[in-house]
Design a protein around this motif. Structure first.
Motif, mmCIF file in Angstrom:
data_model
loop_
_atom_site.group_PDB
_atom_site.id
_atom_site.type_symbol
_atom_site.label_atom_id
_atom_site.label_comp_id
_atom_site.label_asym_id
_atom_site.label_seq_id
_atom_site.Cartn_x
_atom_site.Cartn_y
_atom_site.Cartn_z
ATOM 1 N N ALA A 293 -51.832 10.477 -59.116
ATOM 2 C CA ALA A 293 -51.588 11.877 -59.485
ATOM 3 C C ALA A 293 -52.847 12.574 -59.972
ATOM 4 O O ALA A 293 -52.806 13.740 -60.361
ATOM 5 N N GLY A 294 -53.975 11.870 -59.951
ATOM 6 C CA GLY A 294 -55.241 12.476 -60.345
ATOM 7 C C GLY A 294 -55.519 12.446 -61.829
ATOM 8 O O GLY A 294 -56.429 13.134 -62.303
ATOM 9 N N LEU A 295 -54.764 11.648 -62.591
ATOM 10 C CA LEU A 295 -54.945 11.598 -64.033
ATOM 11 C C LEU A 295 -55.974 10.549 -64.436
ATOM 12 O O LEU A 295 -56.046 9.481 -63.822
ATOM 13 N N PRO A 296 -56.727 10.803 -65.490
ATOM 14 C CA PRO A 296 -57.463 9.708 -66.124
ATOM 15 C C PRO A 296 -56.457 8.805 -66.820
ATOM 16 O O PRO A 296 -55.420 9.269 -67.305
ATOM 17 N N ALA A 328 -59.284 6.716 -80.713
ATOM 18 C CA ALA A 328 -60.667 6.970 -80.297
ATOM 19 C C ALA A 328 -60.739 7.311 -78.819
ATOM 20 O O ALA A 328 -61.457 8.232 -78.397
ATOM 21 N N ALA A 329 -59.980 6.581 -77.995
ATOM 22 C CA ALA A 329 -60.019 6.810 -76.547
ATOM 23 C C ALA A 329 -59.424 8.161 -76.164
ATOM 24 O O ALA A 329 -59.915 8.822 -75.231
ATOM 25 N N LEU A 330 -58.385 8.577 -76.859
ATOM 26 C CA LEU A 330 -57.702 9.825 -76.508
ATOM 27 C C LEU A 330 -58.336 11.044 -77.171
ATOM 28 O O LEU A 330 -58.190 12.166 -76.677
ATOM 29 N N ALA A 331 -59.036 10.843 -78.290
ATOM 30 C CA ALA A 331 -59.697 11.959 -78.955
ATOM 31 C C ALA A 331 -60.969 12.366 -78.229
ATOM 32 O O ALA A 331 -61.398 13.527 -78.306
ATOM 33 N N ALA A 332 -61.581 11.424 -77.506
ATOM 34 C CA ALA A 332 -62.799 11.729 -76.751
ATOM 35 C C ALA A 332 -62.452 12.628 -75.557
ATOM 36 O O ALA A 332 -61.324 12.618 -75.061
ATOM 37 N N PRO A 333 -63.420 13.432 -75.093
ATOM 38 C CA PRO A 333 -63.170 14.246 -73.899
ATOM 39 C C PRO A 333 -62.758 13.365 -72.720
ATOM 40 O O PRO A 333 -63.363 12.328 -72.465
ATOM 41 N N VAL A 334 -61.696 13.782 -72.034
ATOM 42 C CA VAL A 334 -61.180 12.997 -70.914
ATOM 43 C C VAL A 334 -61.240 13.861 -69.662
ATOM 44 O O VAL A 334 -60.364 14.690 -69.428
ATOM 45 N N PRO A 335 -62.293 13.705 -68.841
ATOM 46 C CA PRO A 335 -62.397 14.523 -67.630
ATOM 47 C C PRO A 335 -61.325 14.173 -66.615
ATOM 48 O O PRO A 335 -60.915 13.015 -66.502
ATOM 49 N N ARG A 336 -60.864 15.172 -65.879
ATOM 50 C CA ARG A 336 -59.851 14.953 -64.856
ATOM 51 C C ARG A 336 -60.469 15.027 -63.476
ATOM 52 O O ARG A 336 -61.381 15.812 -63.217
ATOM 53 N N ARG A 337 -59.942 14.208 -62.576
ATOM 54 C CA ARG A 337 -60.372 14.252 -61.177
ATOM 55 C C ARG A 337 -59.831 15.529 -60.541
ATOM 56 O O ARG A 337 -58.681 15.924 -60.765
ATOM 57 N N SER A 338 -60.652 16.198 -59.749
ATOM 58 C CA SER A 338 -60.188 17.384 -59.040
ATOM 59 C C SER A 338 -59.098 17.004 -58.043
ATOM 60 O O SER A 338 -59.218 15.988 -57.347
ATOM 61 N N PRO A 339 -58.008 17.802 -57.957
ATOM 62 C CA PRO A 339 -56.953 17.496 -56.986
ATOM 63 C C PRO A 339 -57.449 17.458 -55.549
ATOM 64 O O PRO A 339 -56.805 16.867 -54.677
ATOM 65 N N GLU A 340 -58.592 18.100 -55.280
ATOM 66 C CA GLU A 340 -59.120 18.112 -53.923
ATOM 67 C C GLU A 340 -59.851 16.818 -53.576
ATOM 68 O O GLU A 340 -60.128 16.546 -52.407
ATOM 69 N N GLN A 341 -60.198 16.021 -54.588
ATOM 70 C CA GLN A 341 -60.876 14.765 -54.321
ATOM 71 C C GLN A 341 -59.890 13.728 -53.780
ATOM 72 O O GLN A 341 -58.692 13.771 -54.065
#
Length: 380
Positions: A293-296, A328-341
């Motif tokens: 689904a493109g989620l981290p 710690a893991a969830l508080a850090a910035p979590v980039p998402r994959r573009s749906p087009e990738q």
């Protein structure tokens, strides 16, 4: 070829959803399903798609009256193969198939660990009964190399085991950007989630083994300015305890339990990150669904990924299963994959069409009376 799948129940758990997905893609076979008990949302979905589902109305683990009912169903149905799923169905299904004269009896082992089966401790009696029932079958399918290793440790001969991983319908999750955004907005509105909230999601039965309490604890520590929410998709006996813990921590208004749902793909679009703190998984289907689904993904155990190189799932990170580590893991910035990738290689590796085709070939070999031969390593 006519196949009867026998399963303990059809609530929306991982094994039950995997059965539904497999039947959608299984070629060249007429399949029907018998559930010993609890015909939940997966039974409804199967019937809506035209599959016959028999409810045997079993009243408990020791309701032996189910055995003649199941034996009679198998005998009347004239099935070429009986395929069982989950411990109780394996015990009764294998025996009923043999009593009905079916020679090709397959069982998929979805949830076996060294000391637990389906989240319950394994006693000497349970193990002995499991091994006795296993000998009534033709082939036991392990959904990962980890499960196959456990079966070997238990004394199941290697020649009776075939590794055939679970599968995922990657195309089902491949929503275009515009469609994904629209679904995300709609789902968040329906659930009462603010559009700008930071939503941590998890999918699975609400049972102690999934360790969702770790996420409730982490939720309490996330920065309030991000408007954090925890979305738990699933139902189970741990729900009341999780909600009580959230009240004690002052985050009851930030926890949302959806209950049993059959629209997991749409619910995934409402999330910003998928978390899976369970330390015992036999495959890790929810992790694969999140990646598709493109989620981290932040997870503690996923044999499906452990058996692949790290680059097969660059958006997945392994996290110790404790509140501080998840915070710690969830508080850090979590980039998402573009749906087009394109989805990560791990998703393509476990495509359901490939798995279903291998299962169909197994049915054909067993139906012809061939000896089951364990598969070699799957190609990437």
């Amino acid at each position: 070829m006519k196949v009867l799948h026998v399963i303990t129940g059809l609530a929306a758990g991982g094994a039950e959803r995997q059965l539904l997905l497999t039947l959608r893609h299984l070629p060249r076979h007429h399949c029907e399903v018998a559930t010993l008990t609890n015909p939940g949302t997966v039974a409804t979905a199967l019937r809506a798609e035209g599959f016959t589902v028999y409810d045997l109305a079993m009243r408990g683990n020791r309701d032996l009256a189910v055995l003649p009912r199941l034996t009679g169903l198998i005998r009347r149905g004239g099935y070429d193969v009986v395929h069982t799923h989950l411990y109780r169905a394996m015990l009764y299904g294998r025996l009923a198939a043999r009593l009905a004269g079916v020679g090709a009896v397959v069982a998929t082992e979805h949830s076996l660990h060294a000391g637990t089966i389906e989240g319950r401790p394994v006693t000497a009696g349970v193990r002995a009964l499991y091994l006795a029932a296993e000998r009534l079958g033709s082939t036991t399918i392990a959904v990962s190399g980890q499960v196959a290793a456990t079966l070997a440790d238990w004394g199941v001969p290697a020649g009776r085991v075939r590794v055939l991983p679970n599968g995922i319908d990657a195309a089902h999750y491949a929503l275009p950007t515009a469609s994904r955004a629209a679904v995300r907005q709609t789902v968040r509105s329906e659930l009462g989630l603010p559009q700008r909230a930071y939503v941590v999601g998890a999918v699975g039965r609400l049972v102690p083994g999934k360790r969702f309490s770790v996420l409730v604890e982490a939720l309490a520590g996330l920065p309030p300015e991000r408007d954090p929410r925890l979305l738990l998709v699933g139902e189970g006996p741990e729900r009341a305890a999780l909600e009580a813990r959230a009240r004690r921590l002052g985050v009851a208004d930030r926890l949302l339990c959806t209950g049993e749902r059959d629209d997991v793909r749409d619910l995934l679009t409402a999330m910003d990150v998928l978390a899976a703190p369970s330390v015992e998984e036999t495959f890790g289907l929810a992790v694969l669904e999140g990646l598709a689904a493109g989620l981290p993904v932040r997870h503690s155990a996923c044999p499906a990924l452990d058996e692949l190189p790290t680059e097969a799932a660059p958006d997945a990170r392994k996290v110790p299963s404790d509140p501080a580590s998840y915070l710690a893991a969830l508080a850090a910035p979590v980039p998402r994959r573009s749906p087009e990738q394109s989805p990560p290689p791990a998703v393509a590796h476990y495509d359901i069409a490939r798995t279903a085709a291998e299962l169909a070939d197994l049915y054909q070999r067993l139906g012809r009376g061939a000896r089951p031969v364990p598969a070699g390593p799957r190609e990437s």
